[in-house]
Design a protein around this motif. Structure first.
Motif, PDB file in Angstrom:
ATOM      1  N   UNK A 140       0.836  -1.216   0.000  1.00 37.72           N
ATOM      2  CA  UNK A 140       0.000   0.000   0.000  1.00 37.72           C
ATOM      3  C   UNK A 140       0.863   1.254   0.000  1.00 37.72           C
ATOM      4  N   UNK A 141       1.925   1.244   0.790  1.00 33.81           N
ATOM      5  CA  UNK A 141       2.838   2.388   0.830  1.00 33.81           C
ATOM      6  C   UNK A 141       3.504   2.578  -0.536  1.00 33.81           C
ATOM      7  N   UNK A 142       3.921   1.477  -1.151  1.00 34.32           N
ATOM      8  CA  UNK A 142       4.578   1.566  -2.463  1.00 34.32           C
ATOM      9  C   UNK A 142       3.628   2.094  -3.526  1.00 34.32           C
ATOM     10  N   UNK A 143       2.381   1.627  -3.496  1.00 33.09           N
ATOM     11  CA  UNK A 143       1.386   2.070  -4.485  1.00 33.09           C
ATOM     12  C   UNK A 143       1.104   3.561  -4.336  1.00 33.09           C
ATOM     13  N   UNK A 144       1.133   4.059  -3.113  1.00 32.05           N
ATOM     14  CA  UNK A 144       0.905   5.484  -2.876  1.00 32.05           C
ATOM     15  C   UNK A 144       2.036   6.341  -3.452  1.00 32.05           C
ATOM     16  N   UNK A 145       3.217   5.743  -3.633  1.00 30.44           N
ATOM     17  CA  UNK A 145       4.378   6.490  -4.107  1.00 30.44           C
ATOM     18  C   UNK A 145       4.644   6.323  -5.596  1.00 30.44           C
ATOM     19  N   UNK A 146       4.276   5.167  -6.145  1.00 40.65           N
ATOM     20  CA  UNK A 146       4.547   4.901  -7.554  1.00 40.65           C
ATOM     21  C   UNK A 146       3.565   3.864  -8.081  1.00 40.65           C
ATOM     22  N   UNK A 147       3.112   4.010  -9.310  1.00 38.69           N
ATOM     23  CA  UNK A 147       2.231   2.979  -9.871  1.00 38.69           C
ATOM     24  C   UNK A 147       2.929   1.624  -9.977  1.00 38.69           C
ATOM     25  N   UNK A 148       4.256   1.618  -9.987  1.00 37.73           N
ATOM     26  CA  UNK A 148       4.998   0.356 -10.051  1.00 37.73           C
ATOM     27  C   UNK A 148       4.831  -0.467  -8.782  1.00 37.73           C
ATOM     28  N   UNK A 149       4.344   0.165  -7.712  1.00 39.23           N
ATOM     29  CA  UNK A 149       4.077  -0.569  -6.478  1.00 39.23           C
ATOM     30  C   UNK A 149       3.055  -1.679  -6.669  1.00 39.23           C
ATOM     31  N   UNK A 150       2.222  -1.534  -7.687  1.00 35.55           N
ATOM     32  CA  UNK A 150       1.233  -2.568  -8.006  1.00 35.55           C
ATOM     33  C   UNK A 150       1.881  -3.871  -8.454  1.00 35.55           C
ATOM     34  N   UNK A 151       3.122  -3.793  -8.877  1.00 35.39           N
ATOM     35  CA  UNK A 151       3.777  -4.940  -9.499  1.00 35.39           C
ATOM     36  C   UNK A 151       4.546  -5.816  -8.521  1.00 35.39           C
ATOM     37  N   UNK A 152       4.647  -5.415  -7.277  1.00 37.13           N
ATOM     38  CA  UNK A 152       5.403  -6.214  -6.317  1.00 37.13           C
ATOM     39  C   UNK A 152       4.535  -7.327  -5.742  1.00 37.13           C
ATOM     40  N   UNK A 153       5.129  -8.501  -5.612  1.00 31.04           N
ATOM     41  CA  UNK A 153       4.403  -9.675  -5.127  1.00 31.04           C
ATOM     42  C   UNK A 153       4.956 -10.183  -3.808  1.00 31.04           C
ATOM     43  N   UNK A 154       5.753  -9.379  -3.128  1.00 28.88           N
ATOM     44  CA  UNK A 154       6.392  -9.815  -1.897  1.00 28.88           C
ATOM     45  C   UNK A 154       5.406 -10.307  -0.855  1.00 28.88           C
ATOM     46  N   UNK A 155       5.854 -11.266  -0.050  1.00 25.53           N
ATOM     47  CA  UNK A 155       5.064 -11.778   1.058  1.00 25.53           C
ATOM     48  C   UNK A 155       5.866 -11.640   2.344  1.00 25.53           C
ATOM     49  N   UNK A 156       5.227 -11.920   3.457  1.00 24.87           N
ATOM     50  CA  UNK A 156       5.898 -11.948   4.755  1.00 24.87           C
ATOM     51  C   UNK A 156       5.364 -13.142   5.520  1.00 24.87           C
ATOM     52  N   UNK A 157       6.211 -13.714   6.340  1.00 25.98           N
ATOM     53  CA  UNK A 157       5.775 -14.864   7.119  1.00 25.98           C
ATOM     54  C   UNK A 157       6.768 -15.226   8.193  1.00 25.98           C
ATOM     55  N   UNK A 190      11.912   2.392   1.806  1.00 20.85           N
ATOM     56  CA  UNK A 190      10.509   2.662   2.118  1.00 20.85           C
ATOM     57  C   UNK A 190       9.852   1.473   2.814  1.00 20.85           C
ATOM     58  N   UNK A 191      10.148   0.259   2.339  1.00 21.15           N
ATOM     59  CA  UNK A 191       9.569  -0.935   2.955  1.00 21.15           C
ATOM     60  C   UNK A 191      10.004  -1.092   4.398  1.00 21.15           C
TER      61      UNK A 191
END
Length: 159
Positions: free
Chosen positions: A97-114, A133-134
């Motif tokens: 969400x933070x990445x999308x707010x800064x750049x449209x390329x944020x939509x392209x990240x598929x990272x997960x956390x666990x 930023x992350x």
């Protein structure tokens, strides 16, 4: 506490690119008092998986950088998913969400956390800005998350 930065990049592994994202993450973690181990692997599912497993035996936190996009060789989320015990979707959602707010390329990240055992694993983008930023998104909740994973008493849960 010990943390690990795992850079996933064919080009960094080959010496073509400098590991700027990994350097930024290691510096930020050291500022926060972590002892930091760094590792670089190519975009190969088995190598990423093996590195995460090995590092999770040593570190309470693993931040990966790279391999989270849409390119055919971007397989960091898949490798991470193979080794975690439980997902922490709120972390990945907040970073995205933070990445999308800064750049449209944020939509392209598929990272997960666990979580694997008592280790938190978070996939971050390969770009230096995405790493910085992350980590800024993760940082305010990081201490509490690591306490919970370690099953330590926290402000919200007393033993």
């Amino acid at each position: 506490m010990k943390a690990a930065v795992l850079t996933v990049s064919d080009r960094v592994t080959a010496g073509i690119y400098e590991d700027r994202g990994g350097e930024i993450l290691a510096s930020l973690l050291a500022e926060d008092g972590f002892e930091v181990e760094r590792r670089v692997v190519p975009d190969e599912l088995e190598e990423i998986e093996a590195a995460i497993v090995e590092l999770s035996d040593q570190a309470t936190l693993i931040l990966t950088t790279g391999g989270t996009g849409l390119a055919p060789r971007d397989v960091t989320p898949e490798a991470t998913e193979l080794v975690i015990d439980r997902q922490a979707p709120g972390i990945a959602q907040a970073i995205r969400a933070d990445a999308i707010a800064k750049t449209p390329h944020g939509l392209l990240t598929r990272g997960i956390a666990g979580i694997r055992g008592r280790t938190l694993i978070v996939n971050l983008p390969g770009s230096p800005g995405g790493c910085k930023d992350g980590y800024a998104v993760l940082r305010p909740a990081l201490g509490h998350a690591l306490e919970l994973i370690a099953d330590e008493p926290t402000e919200h849960r007393q033993t």
